[in-house]
Design a protein around this motif. Structure first.
Motif, PDB file in Angstrom:
ATOM      1  N   LYS A   1       0.774  -1.231  -0.058  1.00 39.33           N
ATOM      2  CA  LYS A   1      -0.014   0.123  -0.166  1.00 39.33           C
ATOM      3  C   LYS A   1       0.983   1.321   0.017  1.00 39.33           C
ATOM      4  N   ASP A   2       1.795   1.148   0.816  1.00 41.80           N
ATOM      5  CA  ASP A   2       2.655   2.464   0.773  1.00 41.80           C
ATOM      6  C   ASP A   2       3.355   2.795  -0.443  1.00 41.80           C
ATOM      7  N   THR A   3       3.908   1.676  -1.138  1.00 41.20           N
ATOM      8  CA  THR A   3       4.617   2.040  -2.464  1.00 41.20           C
ATOM      9  C   THR A   3       3.456   2.469  -3.213  1.00 41.20           C
ATOM     10  N   PHE A   4       2.411   1.932  -3.200  1.00 42.71           N
ATOM     11  CA  PHE A   4       1.560   2.167  -4.354  1.00 42.71           C
ATOM     12  C   PHE A   4       1.108   3.965  -4.029  1.00 42.71           C
ATOM     13  N   LYS A   5       1.221   4.383  -2.757  1.00 44.19           N
ATOM     14  CA  LYS A   5       0.426   5.721  -2.630  1.00 44.19           C
ATOM     15  C   LYS A   5       1.618   6.477  -3.129  1.00 44.19           C
ATOM     16  N   LYS A   6       2.906   6.206  -3.114  1.00 37.30           N
ATOM     17  CA  LYS A   6       3.994   6.896  -3.316  1.00 37.30           C
ATOM     18  C   LYS A   6       4.203   6.962  -4.746  1.00 37.30           C
ATOM     19  N   ILE A   7       3.657   6.032  -5.578  1.00 39.00           N
ATOM     20  CA  ILE A   7       3.552   6.242  -6.994  1.00 39.00           C
ATOM     21  C   ILE A   7       2.616   6.952  -7.348  1.00 39.00           C
ATOM     22  N   MET A   8       1.399   6.949  -6.814  1.00 37.10           N
ATOM     23  CA  MET A   8       0.352   7.941  -7.101  1.00 37.10           C
ATOM     24  C   MET A   8       0.400   9.101  -6.879  1.00 37.10           C
ATOM     25  N   LYS A   9       1.050   9.480  -5.840  1.00 36.90           N
ATOM     26  CA  LYS A   9       1.528  10.890  -5.603  1.00 36.90           C
ATOM     27  C   LYS A   9       2.184  11.767  -6.594  1.00 36.90           C
TER      28      LYS A   9
ATOM     29  N   ASP B   1      -9.473  13.113  -2.628  1.00 33.36           N
ATOM     30  CA  ASP B   1      -8.887  13.906  -3.550  1.00 33.36           C
ATOM     31  C   ASP B   1      -8.353  13.245  -5.089  1.00 33.36           C
ATOM     32  N   GLN B   2      -7.722  12.273  -4.682  1.00 30.73           N
ATOM     33  CA  GLN B   2      -7.257  11.605  -6.102  1.00 30.73           C
ATOM     34  C   GLN B   2      -8.455  10.801  -6.742  1.00 30.73           C
ATOM     35  N   LEU B   3      -9.407  10.492  -6.103  1.00 26.72           N
ATOM     36  CA  LEU B   3     -10.709  10.036  -6.587  1.00 26.72           C
ATOM     37  C   LEU B   3     -11.315  10.866  -7.479  1.00 26.72           C
ATOM     38  N   VAL B   4     -11.414  12.073  -6.941  1.00 27.48           N
ATOM     39  CA  VAL B   4     -12.283  13.251  -7.473  1.00 27.48           C
ATOM     40  C   VAL B   4     -11.645  13.522  -8.897  1.00 27.48           C
TER      41      VAL B   4
END
Length: 452
Positions: free
Chosen positions: A23-31, A60-63
């Motif tokens: 999850k943490d790696t995924f969030k870094k990529i998405m950021k 915010d990312q979903l929007v």
């Protein structure tokens, strides 16, 4: 590494984090990705992984992601994230985007989606849904800054600072009177350069452009494009300010209208893209093709009617595809010119007549040039001067009629308040096929004695 390789690497990395629960790696990529890029990678993820993909995105990312999906994809996304998050997401959406999403949905489905929204947002969207489709009322947003005409410049600036989030949507501040009627507008530049102690009425512009709630979105887009506005105020019948339409919203409208016109021009169906399932694409395209199939049968009956002419002079068959194809092509070209003109200009009766005569003249010139060329080719190929004359004259006549049909049909539809793009390329082509065969075989029959 080129961009394609880079995107492929990121796509594989995202899929790996989903499979391994990182999850943490995924969030870094998405950021580090833009909302548009997130939508692209969301589509590349296998369907069974998309629920987790959405679960790990913040609101915010979903929007941002939702804005770049088709309507069907948006509805599926809301279903995947569950009622609690979907309600929160709908509350954060711009009201015009939400109105577009809910358009064409049954009223009970609309009420189900907005049931748990905040009262203000629910009231706003219900109001928007009462306006006609593709009207300014559907596209306007309620997030704008207004001040009373009694304000000073300094007080207006203070209000802008207080509502800084709303101020992101426009470069103007709107001025109203005691009855909330729109009386003027001032730009941020006017505020910054004006005397801070002066009444705002001294710097506001009163000769302003505005639109009604029922004004067509295409007319709003034309106004903003013509005058280079950043936003346009929307008022009701009492001239009370009820919303604004911004330039970025107009860009969305223009792109959406262009896509719809292209889809209808080629009868490909709405919302068909690279990600549409084959069965859905087939279902959306089939009605048009079935209709055109039956219309096309008329061409077969015309050929059967002139069977004796065709049997007597077999060489006539050699030029049938060319005659029909050229007529359909010139009709489609005229159709494209007219549809584009209707979008970019306000056509008066005078302009319409001028356009018809211009396209008629174009058809005559095209017909003469192409007719002479094909006459020479037919004469050299078949050794018959009369055959060359028949083919040439037929092509001249059919190109003139094809150009005229491609011009007059969309204008007539526009006159009767029907979107002219429904006079699609395939429909114009099929009609012109029928007309061209009637003219071709009619002329050939007249000269049958000389052709044999």
């Amino acid at each position: 590494m080129n961009k394609a390789q880079d995107k492929e690497q990121i796509s594989r990395a995202i899929l790996h984090t989903l499979k391994e629960g990182q999850k943490d790696t995924f969030k870094k990529i998405m950021k580090d990705l833009s909302p548009y890029d997130r939508s692209l990678y969301y589509r590349t993820v296998p369907r069974k992984r998309r629920t987790l993909f959405l679960e790990w995105l913040n609101m915010d990312q979903l929007v941002g992601l939702l804005r770049y999906l088709t309507k069907n994809e948006q509805l599926r996304l809301l279903n995947k994230i569950g009622p609690i998050r979907s309600t929160e997401l709908l509350d954060l959406m711009k009201s015009d985007d939400l109105a577009l999403l809910l358009t064409d949905l049954p009223e009970k489905d609309v009420e189900k989606l907005i049931a748990e929204m905040r009262a203000e947002g629910k009231r706003d969207i219900r109001l928007k849904m009462k306006f006609p489709k593709k009207s300014a009322g559907r596209a306007m947003i309620s997030q704008y800054v207004w001040v009373h005409e009694s304000y000073t410049v300094e007080k207006a600036i203070d209000k802008l600072k207080h509502f800084k989030d709303y101020a992101d949507y426009l470069n103007y501040i709107y001025i109203i009177d005691d009855q909330k009627r729109l009386v003027g507008v001032a730009s941020y530049r006017d505020l910054l350069l004006g005397d801070r102690n002066a009444p705002i009425s001294t710097i506001m512009a009163t000769n302003l452009y505005k639109v009604r709630e029922t004004t067509k979105q295409s007319d709003v887009a034309r106004m903003i494009g013509t005058h280079d506005f950043l936003s346009v105020p929307v008022v009701n019948e009492e001239d009370i300010l009820v919303g604004i339409i911004t330039a970025d919203d107009v860009l969305d409208i223009v792109i959406r209208e262009a896509n719809e016109d292209i889809e209808m021009l080629f009868a490909s169906g709405k919302e068909i893209d690279f990600h549409t399932k084959p069965i859905v694409a087939t279902y959306k395209r089939l009605p048009w093709l079935i209709l055109l199939l039956f219309i096309g049968l008329v061409s077969g009956s015309i050929i059967a009617k002139f069977e004796a002419t065709l049997e007597a002079v077999v060489a006539l068959a050699f030029f049938m595809p060319m005659i029909a194809g050229m007529t359909g092509n010139t009709g489609t070209q005229s159709l494209a010119v007219v549809v584009r003109g209707l979008v970019t200009e306000e056509l008066s009766l005078r302009k319409s007549v001028q356009l018809i005569f211009r396209e008629l003249l174009v058809g005559i010139m095209l017909g003469i040039v192409c007719g002479v060329v094909i006459s020479v080719i037919a004469y050299v190929w078949q050794g018959s001067f009369v055959l060359g004359l028949v083919v040439g004259v037929s092509l001249i006549a059919t190109l003139i009629i094809g150009t005229f049909a491609g011009t007059i049909i969309p204008l007539i539809l526009h006159k009767f308040k029907v979107d002219p793009a429904v006079a699609s390329g395939p429909l114009i082509t099929t009609i012109n096929d029928i007309l061209s065969l009637l003219i071709y075989f009619g002329i050939a029959t007249m000269f049958i004695d000389k052709l044999m």
